[in-house]
Design a protein around this motif. Sequence first.
Motif, PDB file in Angstrom:
ATOM      1  N   ARG A  62       0.849  -1.197   0.000  1.00  0.00           N
ATOM      2  CA  ARG A  62       0.000   0.000   0.000  1.00  0.00           C
ATOM      3  C   ARG A  62       0.884   1.245   0.000  1.00  0.00           C
ATOM      4  O   ARG A  62       2.039   1.184   0.417  1.00  0.00           O
ATOM      5  N   PRO A  63       0.346   2.359  -0.412  1.00  0.00           N
ATOM      6  CA  PRO A  63       1.122   3.599  -0.345  1.00  0.00           C
ATOM      7  C   PRO A  63       1.477   3.920   1.112  1.00  0.00           C
ATOM      8  O   PRO A  63       0.682   3.667   2.023  1.00  0.00           O
ATOM      9  N   ASP A  64       2.631   4.463   1.326  1.00  0.00           N
ATOM     10  CA  ASP A  64       3.077   4.819   2.666  1.00  0.00           C
ATOM     11  C   ASP A  64       2.579   6.224   2.981  1.00  0.00           C
ATOM     12  O   ASP A  64       3.211   7.219   2.649  1.00  0.00           O
ATOM     13  N   GLU A  65       1.403   6.285   3.605  1.00  0.00           N
ATOM     14  CA  GLU A  65       0.795   7.566   3.923  1.00  0.00           C
ATOM     15  C   GLU A  65       0.653   7.693   5.432  1.00  0.00           C
ATOM     16  O   GLU A  65       0.259   6.735   6.112  1.00  0.00           O
ATOM     17  N   PRO A  66       0.946   8.873   5.987  1.00  0.00           N
ATOM     18  CA  PRO A  66       0.800   9.050   7.432  1.00  0.00           C
ATOM     19  C   PRO A  66      -0.656   8.900   7.848  1.00  0.00           C
ATOM     20  O   PRO A  66      -1.567   9.271   7.108  1.00  0.00           O
ATOM     21  N   ARG A  67      -0.861   8.334   9.035  1.00  0.00           N
ATOM     22  CA  ARG A  67      -2.206   8.223   9.581  1.00  0.00           C
ATOM     23  C   ARG A  67      -2.108   8.251  11.102  1.00  0.00           C
ATOM     24  O   ARG A  67      -1.027   8.034  11.658  1.00  0.00           O
TER      25      ARG A  67
END
Length: 94
Positions: A62-67
């Motif tokens: 998956r895309p490495d997106e902050p959460r």
Amino acid sequence: MIDRDQVLHVARLARLRLSDDEVERMSGELSTILDHIEKIGELDLEGVAPTSHVIEVENVLRPDEPRPSIPRERALEQAPDTVEGGFRVPSPGT
């Protein structure tokens, strides 16, 4: 065929201690490997693009997106030892 001295030289570079039986076996195995490399060198690869895999590989992550994540205090509340808002870990060798 690779001779005994060459096997011993490679073993010394790899920091391996080989028995006499292993030196004899490695002589044959390394010679076979070099024979295969020689055959590959005879191939006409003009126009063939270099590859790292036999089949096409794509990124399936998956895309490495902050959460949002759990608060620092909650993550540290079960830690046996903390320092300056983080986990204290032993030094190597202790």
